[in-house]
Design an enzyme around this catalytic site. Structure first.
Site, short mmCIF file in Angstrom:
data_model
loop_
_atom_site.label_atom_id
_atom_site.label_comp_id
_atom_site.label_asym_id
_atom_site.label_seq_id
_atom_site.Cartn_x
_atom_site.Cartn_y
_atom_site.Cartn_z
N GLY A 41 52.67 43.56 18.28
CA GLY A 41 52.82 44.35 19.46
C GLY A 41 54.23 44.92 20.00
N GLY A 45 56.88 47.90 25.97
CA GLY A 45 57.34 46.58 26.89
C GLY A 45 57.89 45.41 26.30
N LEU A 46 57.11 44.40 26.59
CA LEU A 46 57.87 43.06 26.07
C LEU A 46 58.22 42.98 24.64
CD1 LEU A 46 55.56 40.64 28.31
CD2 LEU A 46 57.90 41.53 28.76
N GLY A 47 57.21 43.52 23.92
CA GLY A 47 57.57 43.56 22.19
C GLY A 47 58.80 44.20 22.01
N SER A 169 49.29 34.25 29.95
CA SER A 169 49.62 34.40 31.25
C SER A 169 49.16 33.70 32.41
CB SER A 169 48.49 36.02 31.60
OG SER A 169 48.81 36.43 32.66
N TYR A 195 39.55 38.78 30.78
CA TYR A 195 41.01 38.80 30.42
C TYR A 195 41.51 37.16 30.63
CZ TYR A 195 46.16 39.30 30.87
OH TYR A 195 47.39 39.37 30.56
#
Length: 336
Positions: A41, A45-47, A169, A195
């Protein structure tokens, strides 16, 4: 097979790292020259931030993305920050397709180079009901089964004393997995519920992978990055996130906690970097971490702002049962 460099000297965990720590904070003084890291990913963002931080400290990162053109644009500035021999290479991977997972894993196996760390970062959130290319419910199939298949197929490439970091999460608190209805064949579909189940699955995967591989010194941990404004919320309707924040603040106020605050992307990626290269492996192995700390196990919901992992998400019997069902679903058996 090319041998990995000696592991980075582990730095004792300290309360100095917390919710506001950034990737650069936790990696300060850490030299990752010669380290190889796989991150899924790496297109937003985070990746992207995780890759940037590791490359800037000397790591060689293999980043995967479903859309390579998007990933190339998102990571265009990373190479300029490379230090101590660090660098970034992109590979195509669609976690919603087991055929794509096989292609990617076979390419990595052909390269025959060890990884010091694998970070299972990619994911989708609150998607409308749908199916992956293999017929799995979209969120469970992408977030869990895609990573389950990929990581197990390349497990031999994780170096002794290496680590697996699975990005989960706090959303896991919404539900345990339903082993009898993983694809929502009978349960009315709710994107938040789906989710939550997929994130619980992420944590259980880390727990069972850690149990199966710790004999080689390989440890696995799951992390909660915090709530960050990224593309992950693109399936939310307008104003939906605002209503969620209002609910969180109401519960936080009732519990006597301060109001909710978004994390920045560097703050969100910090726990992944910390768990990968800073925290002592024996302290995070088989655990769930948030805010650059190991989280306590809780048995009931306290408040949105309180740390903690639900007991069902780290239950070893639950983790083993999900592993067996996951093997059945992807049609492969892995290390027992």
């Amino acid at each position: 097979m090319e041998q990995s460099h000696p592991p980075v000297k582990e730095i004792a965990m300290a309360a100095a790292f917390g919710a506001t720590s950034t990737t650069d904070d936790v990696l300060s003084g850490v030299n990752l020259r010669g380290k190889r890291v796989l991150i899924t990913g790496v297109s937003a963002g985070l990746g992207v931030e995780t890759a940037r931080a590791l490359v800037s400290h000397g790591a060689h990162v293999i980043g995967t993305a479903r859309d390579l053109v998007k990933a190339e644009h998102a990571t265009a500035g990373i190479q300029a920050q490379a230090a101590n021999g660090g660098g970034l290479k992109l590979m195509a991977l669609d976690l919603a397709s087991l055929a794509s997972v096989r292609t990617c894993s076979e390419a990595l196996l052909d390269e025959d180079q060890l990884f010091d760390v694998v970070i299972a970062n990619a994911g989708v959130m609150w998607t409308p009901f749908g199916r992956t290319a293999d017929g799995f419910e979209t969120q469970f199939g992408t977030n869990h089964l895609g990573h389950f298949s990929l990581v197990n197929r390349i497990a031999e490439l994780i170096a002794p004393r290496g680590r697996l970091v699975v990005v989960a999460s706090t959303g896991h608190r919404g539900s345990d997995v339903d082993l009898e209805d993983l694809n929502f064949d009978r349960t009315p579909y709710d994107p938040r519920l789906a989710y939550a189940r997929s994130k619980t699955a992420n944590i259980l995967f880390a727990v069972e992978f850690d149990r199966r591989h710790r004999g080689r010194g390989i440890r696995a941990t799951a992390v909660h990055p915090g709530v960050i404004k990224t593309e992950l919320d693109r399936h939310m309707t307008p104003g939906e996130m605002g209503r969620v924040v209002e609910q969180i603040n109401a519960m936080s106020m009732a519990a006597g906690h301060p109001p909710f605050q978004y994390k920045t992307v560097p703050q969100g990626a910090a726990t992944s970097a910390w768990a990968a290269f800073v925290a002592p492996s024996d302290e995070v192995g088989g655990r769930y971490c948030e805010n650059c700390q190991v989280s306590p196990v809780i048995r009931e919901f306290v408040s949105p702002m309180s740390p903690g992992v639900m007991a069902y998400a780290v239950d070893p019997e639950n983790a083993h049962a999900l592993w067996i069902r996951s093997e059945e679903m992807v049609g492969s058996r892995f290390l027992s």
